[in-house]
Design an enzyme around this catalytic site. Sequence first.
Site, PDB file in Angstrom:
ATOM      1  N   GLU A  84      -9.572 -46.686 -36.067  1.00 46.43           N
ATOM      2  CA  GLU A  84     -11.304 -46.094 -35.276  1.00 46.43           C
ATOM      3  C   GLU A  84     -11.053 -46.673 -33.589  1.00 46.43           C
ATOM      4  OE1 GLU A  84     -14.777 -46.026 -37.552  1.00 46.43           O
ATOM      5  OE2 GLU A  84     -14.204 -48.449 -38.283  1.00 46.43           O
ATOM      6  N   HIS A 103     -16.597 -53.613 -32.592  1.00 44.38           N
ATOM      7  CA  HIS A 103     -16.780 -53.095 -33.753  1.00 44.38           C
ATOM      8  C   HIS A 103     -17.336 -54.102 -35.175  1.00 44.38           C
ATOM      9  CE1 HIS A 103     -17.730 -49.700 -36.351  1.00 44.38           C
ATOM     10  NE2 HIS A 103     -16.445 -49.753 -37.008  1.00 44.38           N
ATOM     11  N   HIS A 105     -18.627 -53.649 -39.617  1.00 45.63           N
ATOM     12  CA  HIS A 105     -20.180 -53.605 -40.457  1.00 45.63           C
ATOM     13  C   HIS A 105     -20.798 -54.105 -40.905  1.00 45.63           C
ATOM     14  CE1 HIS A 105     -15.172 -51.207 -41.058  1.00 45.63           C
ATOM     15  NE2 HIS A 105     -16.318 -50.646 -39.851  1.00 45.63           N
ATOM     16  N   HIS A 174     -23.012 -46.614 -41.736  1.00 44.69           N
ATOM     17  CA  HIS A 174     -20.894 -47.703 -41.374  1.00 44.69           C
ATOM     18  C   HIS A 174     -21.050 -49.361 -40.426  1.00 44.69           C
ATOM     19  CE1 HIS A 174     -17.332 -46.837 -38.439  1.00 44.69           C
ATOM     20  NE2 HIS A 174     -16.991 -47.300 -38.849  1.00 44.69           N
TER      21      HIS A 174
END
Length: 243
Positions: A84, A103, A105, A174
């Site tokens: 990603e 980023h 989760h 996500h």
Amino acid sequence: MSTANDLLASAQAVVEDLVAANRILYRQKVVDGFGHVSARHPLDPERFLMSQSKAPGSVERSDILVYGLDGEAIEAPGRRLYLERYIHSAIYAARPDVMAVVHSHSPAVIPFGVTDVPLRPVMHVCGFLGEHVPVFEIRAAAGPATDLLIRSQALGIAMARALGTAPVVLMRGHGSTAVGTSVAHAVYRAVYTEVNARLQADAMRLGPVNFLTPDEALAAAETNAAPNVLTRIWDLWKSEAQS
Ligand SMILES: [Zn+2]
């Protein structure tokens, strides 16, 4: 053109911040085995720095690579890259003001991406969330059968478009991505996005929620983005992560 080694050598302080940020985000339970943090190169805005594919809690200085704004690593043969990485490349291309990206989760945020309940600031340290936290719907960009991951620059661009000028974008089913004007700033926002999500869900179980007004959120965000405020929490997190 500078080599990757030159680019790393001219960004030593940022490399150190990135290694610390990986460990801090793991200690703060924002990332687990997954998730990543990057920083734009301080001297070359067309480059950014991020680890090779590795669990954030174990990232070391030698893992940090140089990437271009197409999401590809420069002079990194044999290194495995995060699938990603395009989250980062697309945001740096779209947002000249952004110097760091996280980023994750982180779990408490997920419910706000899969329901119609908006994430809104419930306390002063989360004022940066502002009036509206956007949600990226990957189906709108890539149809109903993706694995939810941002696997291409095209998907990164679609996600960056959803982020717009916001500090955080939720990614349905996500996770989320936070941006900032420094590594410490992006880490702060990632940590307190998770804190706000947890507190907002707790408050909603008790009854109707009295959120910060947009003006309160703005004033609080300005106070908390001041370098001396950020430095205080960053230095604490950093020393904890080194122990
Ligand atoms: Zn992800």
